[in-house]
Scaffold this motif. Structure first.
Motif, PDB file in Angstrom:
ATOM      1  N   TYR A 196       0.865  -1.188   0.000  1.00 37.75           N
ATOM      2  CA  TYR A 196       0.000   0.000   0.000  1.00 37.75           C
ATOM      3  C   TYR A 196       0.895   1.229   0.000  1.00 37.75           C
ATOM      4  CZ  TYR A 196      -3.196  -3.650   1.252  1.00 37.75           C
ATOM      5  OH  TYR A 196      -3.895  -4.823   1.239  1.00 37.75           O
ATOM      6  N   GLY A 197       0.552   2.194  -0.851  1.00 35.45           N
ATOM      7  CA  GLY A 197       1.412   3.376  -0.953  1.00 35.45           C
ATOM      8  C   GLY A 197       2.399   3.178  -2.080  1.00 35.45           C
ATOM      9  N   ASN A 198       3.462   3.943  -2.017  1.00 32.16           N
ATOM     10  CA  ASN A 198       4.362   3.996  -3.158  1.00 32.16           C
ATOM     11  C   ASN A 198       5.449   2.934  -3.096  1.00 32.16           C
ATOM     12  OD1 ASN A 198       5.784   4.837  -5.374  1.00 32.16           O
ATOM     13  ND2 ASN A 198       5.239   6.977  -5.005  1.00 32.16           N
ATOM     14  N   PRO A 199       5.455   1.988  -4.074  1.00 34.62           N
ATOM     15  CA  PRO A 199       6.492   0.952  -4.041  1.00 34.62           C
ATOM     16  C   PRO A 199       7.816   1.429  -4.638  1.00 34.62           C
ATOM     17  CG  PRO A 199       4.968   0.535  -5.848  1.00 34.62           C
ATOM     18  CD  PRO A 199       4.503   1.799  -5.183  1.00 34.62           C
ATOM     19  N   ASP A 200       7.858   2.703  -5.072  1.00 33.52           N
ATOM     20  CA  ASP A 200       9.061   3.221  -5.716  1.00 33.52           C
ATOM     21  C   ASP A 200       9.945   3.910  -4.669  1.00 33.52           C
ATOM     22  OD1 ASP A 200      10.994   4.432  -7.140  1.00 33.52           O
ATOM     23  OD2 ASP A 200       9.650   5.534  -8.491  1.00 33.52           O
ATOM     24  N   PRO A 201      11.123   3.336  -4.378  1.00 33.20           N
ATOM     25  CA  PRO A 201      11.960   3.927  -3.335  1.00 33.20           C
ATOM     26  C   PRO A 201      12.485   5.307  -3.699  1.00 33.20           C
ATOM     27  CG  PRO A 201      13.108   2.101  -4.425  1.00 33.20           C
ATOM     28  CD  PRO A 201      11.710   2.128  -4.971  1.00 33.20           C
ATOM     29  N   ALA A 202      12.438   5.654  -4.997  1.00 31.50           N
ATOM     30  CA  ALA A 202      12.966   6.954  -5.411  1.00 31.50           C
ATOM     31  C   ALA A 202      12.016   8.082  -5.018  1.00 31.50           C
ATOM     32  CB  ALA A 202      13.193   6.958  -6.919  1.00 31.50           C
ATOM     33  N   GLU A 203      10.752   7.727  -4.718  1.00 31.59           N
ATOM     34  CA  GLU A 203       9.786   8.762  -4.328  1.00 31.59           C
ATOM     35  C   GLU A 203      10.108   9.271  -2.926  1.00 31.59           C
ATOM     36  OE1 GLU A 203       7.020  10.179  -5.663  1.00 31.59           O
ATOM     37  OE2 GLU A 203       7.225   9.212  -7.624  1.00 31.59           O
ATOM     38  N   ASP A 204       9.519  10.421  -2.575  1.00 29.38           N
ATOM     39  CA  ASP A 204       9.761  10.991  -1.263  1.00 29.38           C
ATOM     40  C   ASP A 204       9.007  10.180  -0.215  1.00 29.38           C
ATOM     41  OD1 ASP A 204      10.920  12.678   0.437  1.00 29.38           O
ATOM     42  OD2 ASP A 204       9.676  14.416  -0.014  1.00 29.38           O
ATOM     43  N   ARG A 205       9.679   9.209   0.344  1.00 24.57           N
ATOM     44  CA  ARG A 205       9.029   8.337   1.330  1.00 24.57           C
ATOM     45  C   ARG A 205      10.028   7.928   2.410  1.00 24.57           C
ATOM     46  NH1 ARG A 205       8.175   3.669   1.915  1.00 24.57           N
ATOM     47  NH2 ARG A 205       6.245   3.035   0.866  1.00 24.57           N
ATOM     48  N   CYS A 206       9.469   7.421   3.517  1.00 27.31           N
ATOM     49  CA  CYS A 206      10.306   6.950   4.619  1.00 27.31           C
ATOM     50  C   CYS A 206      10.251   5.430   4.685  1.00 27.31           C
ATOM     51  CB  CYS A 206       9.806   7.547   5.923  1.00 27.31           C
ATOM     52  SG  CYS A 206      10.466   9.173   6.201  1.00 27.31           S
ATOM     53  N   GLY A 207      10.929   4.870   5.696  1.00 23.44           N
ATOM     54  CA  GLY A 207      11.032   3.413   5.782  1.00 23.44           C
ATOM     55  C   GLY A 207       9.841   2.743   6.436  1.00 23.44           C
ATOM     56  N   ILE A 208       8.643   3.156   6.057  1.00 28.99           N
ATOM     57  CA  ILE A 208       7.417   2.506   6.535  1.00 28.99           C
ATOM     58  C   ILE A 208       6.783   1.837   5.321  1.00 28.99           C
ATOM     59  CG2 ILE A 208       5.066   2.912   7.397  1.00 28.99           C
ATOM     60  CD1 ILE A 208       6.154   5.287   8.992  1.00 28.99           C
ATOM     61  N   VAL A 209       6.605   0.531   5.395  1.00 29.72           N
ATOM     62  CA  VAL A 209       6.035  -0.188   4.251  1.00 29.72           C
ATOM     63  C   VAL A 209       4.905  -1.085   4.756  1.00 29.72           C
ATOM     64  CG1 VAL A 209       6.495  -1.827   2.381  1.00 29.72           C
ATOM     65  CG2 VAL A 209       8.261  -0.176   3.046  1.00 29.72           C
ATOM     66  N   SER A 210       3.674  -0.786   4.305  1.00 24.57           N
ATOM     67  CA  SER A 210       2.515  -1.596   4.696  1.00 24.57           C
ATOM     68  C   SER A 210       2.134  -2.504   3.537  1.00 24.57           C
ATOM     69  CB  SER A 210       1.340  -0.698   5.066  1.00 24.57           C
ATOM     70  OG  SER A 210       1.658   0.027   6.226  1.00 24.57           O
ATOM     71  N   PHE A 211       1.700  -3.709   3.880  1.00 24.06           N
ATOM     72  CA  PHE A 211       1.411  -4.689   2.821  1.00 24.06           C
ATOM     73  C   PHE A 211       0.452  -5.747   3.340  1.00 24.06           C
ATOM     74  CE2 PHE A 211       3.614  -8.391   4.476  1.00 24.06           C
ATOM     75  CZ  PHE A 211       4.438  -7.822   5.439  1.00 24.06           C
ATOM     76  N   ASN A 212      -0.079  -6.526   2.418  1.00 24.40           N
ATOM     77  CA  ASN A 212      -0.840  -7.736   2.751  1.00 24.40           C
ATOM     78  C   ASN A 212      -0.474  -8.815   1.753  1.00 24.40           C
ATOM     79  OD1 ASN A 212      -2.536  -7.462   5.020  1.00 24.40           O
ATOM     80  ND2 ASN A 212      -3.931  -6.133   3.858  1.00 24.40           N
ATOM     81  N   PHE A 213      -0.626 -10.057   2.166  1.00 23.69           N
ATOM     82  CA  PHE A 213      -0.650 -11.149   1.201  1.00 23.69           C
ATOM     83  C   PHE A 213      -2.110 -11.356   0.836  1.00 23.69           C
ATOM     84  CE2 PHE A 213       3.564 -12.530   2.767  1.00 23.69           C
ATOM     85  CZ  PHE A 213       4.153 -12.735   1.532  1.00 23.69           C
ATOM     86  N   VAL A 214      -2.393 -11.406  -0.451  1.00 26.09           N
ATOM     87  CA  VAL A 214      -3.779 -11.556  -0.896  1.00 26.09           C
ATOM     88  C   VAL A 214      -4.393 -12.794  -0.229  1.00 26.09           C
ATOM     89  CG1 VAL A 214      -5.276 -11.903  -2.901  1.00 26.09           C
ATOM     90  CG2 VAL A 214      -3.243 -10.445  -3.089  1.00 26.09           C
ATOM     91  N   GLY A 215      -5.556 -12.596   0.362  1.00 29.16           N
ATOM     92  CA  GLY A 215      -6.282 -13.714   0.954  1.00 29.16           C
ATOM     93  C   GLY A 215      -5.720 -14.196   2.287  1.00 29.16           C
ATOM     94  N   GLN A 216      -4.763 -13.488   2.839  1.00 27.41           N
ATOM     95  CA  GLN A 216      -4.123 -13.942   4.074  1.00 27.41           C
ATOM     96  C   GLN A 216      -4.338 -12.892   5.184  1.00 27.41           C
ATOM     97  OE1 GLN A 216      -2.929 -16.510   6.003  1.00 27.41           O
ATOM     98  NE2 GLN A 216      -1.829 -17.095   4.148  1.00 27.41           N
ATOM     99  N   SER A 217      -4.631 -13.352   6.388  1.00 26.42           N
ATOM    100  CA  SER A 217      -4.846 -12.409   7.487  1.00 26.42           C
ATOM    101  C   SER A 217      -3.524 -11.750   7.883  1.00 26.42           C
ATOM    102  CB  SER A 217      -5.450 -13.173   8.663  1.00 26.42           C
ATOM    103  OG  SER A 217      -4.863 -12.770   9.872  1.00 26.42           O
ATOM    104  N   SER A 218      -3.574 -10.442   8.082  1.00 28.94           N
ATOM    105  CA  SER A 218      -2.342  -9.721   8.457  1.00 28.94           C
ATOM    106  C   SER A 218      -1.852 -10.190   9.834  1.00 28.94           C
ATOM    107  CB  SER A 218      -2.583  -8.214   8.457  1.00 28.94           C
ATOM    108  OG  SER A 218      -3.431  -7.855   9.516  1.00 28.94           O
ATOM    109  N   LEU A 219      -2.787 -10.628  10.680  1.00 28.00           N
ATOM    110  CA  LEU A 219      -2.380 -11.094  12.016  1.00 28.00           C
ATOM    111  C   LEU A 219      -1.556 -12.376  11.911  1.00 28.00           C
ATOM    112  CD1 LEU A 219      -5.618 -10.461  14.108  1.00 28.00           C
ATOM    113  CD2 LEU A 219      -3.447  -9.212  14.206  1.00 28.00           C
ATOM    114  N   LEU A 220      -1.972 -13.271  10.991  1.00 28.07           N
ATOM    115  CA  LEU A 220      -1.218 -14.513  10.808  1.00 28.07           C
ATOM    116  C   LEU A 220       0.168 -14.220  10.243  1.00 28.07           C
ATOM    117  CD1 LEU A 220      -3.759 -17.191   9.507  1.00 28.07           C
ATOM    118  CD2 LEU A 220      -2.999 -16.690  11.823  1.00 28.07           C
ATOM    119  N   VAL A 221       0.226 -13.268   9.327  1.00 29.36           N
ATOM    120  CA  VAL A 221       1.534 -12.914   8.747  1.00 29.36           C
ATOM    121  C   VAL A 221       2.439 -12.355   9.854  1.00 29.36           C
ATOM    122  CG1 VAL A 221       2.730 -11.482   7.044  1.00 29.36           C
ATOM    123  CG2 VAL A 221       0.515 -12.482   6.478  1.00 29.36           C
ATOM    124  N   GLY A 222       1.861 -11.521  10.704  1.00 30.16           N
ATOM    125  CA  GLY A 222       2.623 -10.948  11.821  1.00 30.16           C
ATOM    126  C   GLY A 222       3.130 -12.030  12.748  1.00 30.16           C
TER     127      GLY A 222
END
Ligand code: PMP
Length: 412
Positions: free
Chosen positions: A320-346
């Motif tokens: 979610y958000g910009n996957p391009d590291p060249a953009e003005d962004r910080c080291g926060i990257v949010s994501f999901n695996f399609v069809g998978q609970s984020s709690l299980l991934v955590g």
């Protein structure tokens, strides 16, 4: 690249069998030894109630507390009397909402915030809008989590009385164009608060450069202790604001029926202040200065690029958000695996010694806008290393099947 993990005892002490990969620094950062030492020093040889005792120890406590204020002011290019110590970013924003914005609100006024704001920068405005029949207007981000100029121009209008914007989104990692937003808001006669909770450590805060009227941040997200934060405000605005809390040391004269309040910043610091916290925060700021803001930014940019490049192509992983590291962004990257609970991934990552946050990240309006119930969030800090990022990438490359299998095995 920075190499400072050894300054942070928890990173090596937490696990008997190895290094802790802590990637939840957007929630709170770990603390370097110098900050831990500062807290011990305070309670071992410095402790007294500042601005009260006239004996030597009391006077020294006052001096250290006021010196901490100076360190903050100098670091953000503000003036000392513009730095108000409070509990955290949340309290600083509530203070501005109640003591600055509420008294000036008229029915029909508009308060503008980006859709991606943390609940701490949504709820105070939602409540004011409801109470005073005003409108809360959301700036929408584009697909890549950016705030486009057209959106800013369209939504910040002469009806706008206040704009509150995060310097960096705590979910998307986007650095928002605070300077441009402020310029537009000021042209329209509105005031601006920057929520610098996520920007303070990673980008640095320069209130002169940003041009905002208020800025809020928390020590605990920048190597400092819990329970201390800062509201910075332009002195001419602070001066006209009523107190937030009433009680000891925020008052100059009290008679039976009335009181004359102190000038800012003390006017907003009722009751015993968190002096040990302020002192330890000043030590954290000195530590940040020693590392250098540029070195911090470059270190995190390199790790973020490594992370994004490593996970961008993983099948089923959606960023979610910009996957391009060249953009003005910080080291926060949010994501999901399609069809998978984020709690299980955590939980799966936790089993590999990797700490990330899963959930709604106190940003439910954004998650609803993105159409997701929850997400995993990796958030990096200067103590993370290229090896940490490699481990995260390797674990995520395991893919959703492995995640499901590992979690099932552990819960049987
Ligand atoms: N704003 C943002 C952007 C944040 O990330 C956070 C904390 N996650 C806050 C505000 C609130 O900070 P605190 O809990 O320290 O008040």
């Amino acid at each position: 690249m920075l190499d400072i993990a050894r300054d942070f005892p928890i990173l090596t002490n937490y696990n008997k069998d190895g290094h802790l990969i802590y990637a939840d620094s957007a929630a709170t950062t770990q603390k370097p030894q110098c900050v831990l030492d500062a807290l011990t020093e305070w309670y071992t040889v410095r402790n007294a109630n500042p601005h009260r005792g006239t004996y030597k120890l009391g006077a020294l406590a006052t001096d250290i507390y006021e010196y901490a204020r100076e360190v903050v002011a100098e670091h953000i290019h503000g003036k000392k009397q513009e730095v108000v110590f409070c509990r955290n970013t949340t309290e600083a924003i509530n203070l501005v909402a109640r003591c600055f914005v509420e008294p000036m609100l008229r029915e029909g006024d508009e308060i503008v915030i980006p859709i991606s704001e943390h609940h701490s920068n949504v709820l105070p405005w939602q409540e004011l809008a409801r109470k005073h029949k005003c409108r809360l207007v959301y700036l929408l981000t584009d697909q890549r989590g950016r705030l486009l100029e057209s959106e800013i121009r369209q939504k910040i209008t002469p009806k706008t009385c206040f704009v509150a914007v995060a310097q960096v989104s705590n979910v998307l990692g986007t650095c928002f164009p605070v300077k441009e937003i402020t310029r537009r808001a000021h042209e329209m006669g509105a005031y601006v608060l920057a929520d610098c909770a996520q920007g303070f450590l990673h980008c640095g805060v320069d209130v002169e450069e940003m041009g905002v009227d208020f800025a809020a941040f928390s020590a605990h997200k920048a190597f400092g202790p819990d329970g201390v934060g800062v509201l910075w405000g332009r002195y001419e605005l602070l001066k006209q604001m009523p107190p937030y809390n009433l009680g000891g040391e925020m008052v100059d004269q009290v008679s039976w029926r009335k009181a004359v309040y102190e000038k800012p910043p003390l006017r907003f610091e009722a009751g015993t202040q968190n002096a040990s916290g302020a002192f330890a925060f000043s030590v954290a700021i000195r530590y940040i200065q020693q590392l250098g803001q540029k070195a911090i930014r470059e270190h995190e940019a390199a790790l973020t690029a490594q992370l994004l490049e490593g996970i961008r192509e993983i099948p089923g992983l959606r960023i979610y958000g910009n996957p391009d590291p060249a953009e003005d962004r910080c080291g926060i990257v949010s994501f999901n695996f399609v069809g998978q609970s984020s709690l299980l991934v955590g939980r799966y990552l936790d089993a590999q010694g990797i700490n990330v946050r899963s959930g709604t990240h106190c940003a439910q309006p954004l998650l609803a806008y993105l159409g997701v119930g929850s997400a995993c969030r990796i958030s990096l800090a200067p103590y993370n290393t290229a090896d940490d990022v490699d481990c995260i990438i390797r674990a995520l490359k395991g893919g959703p099947e492995m995640i499901a299998r590992t979690v099932l095995r552990r819960t049987k």
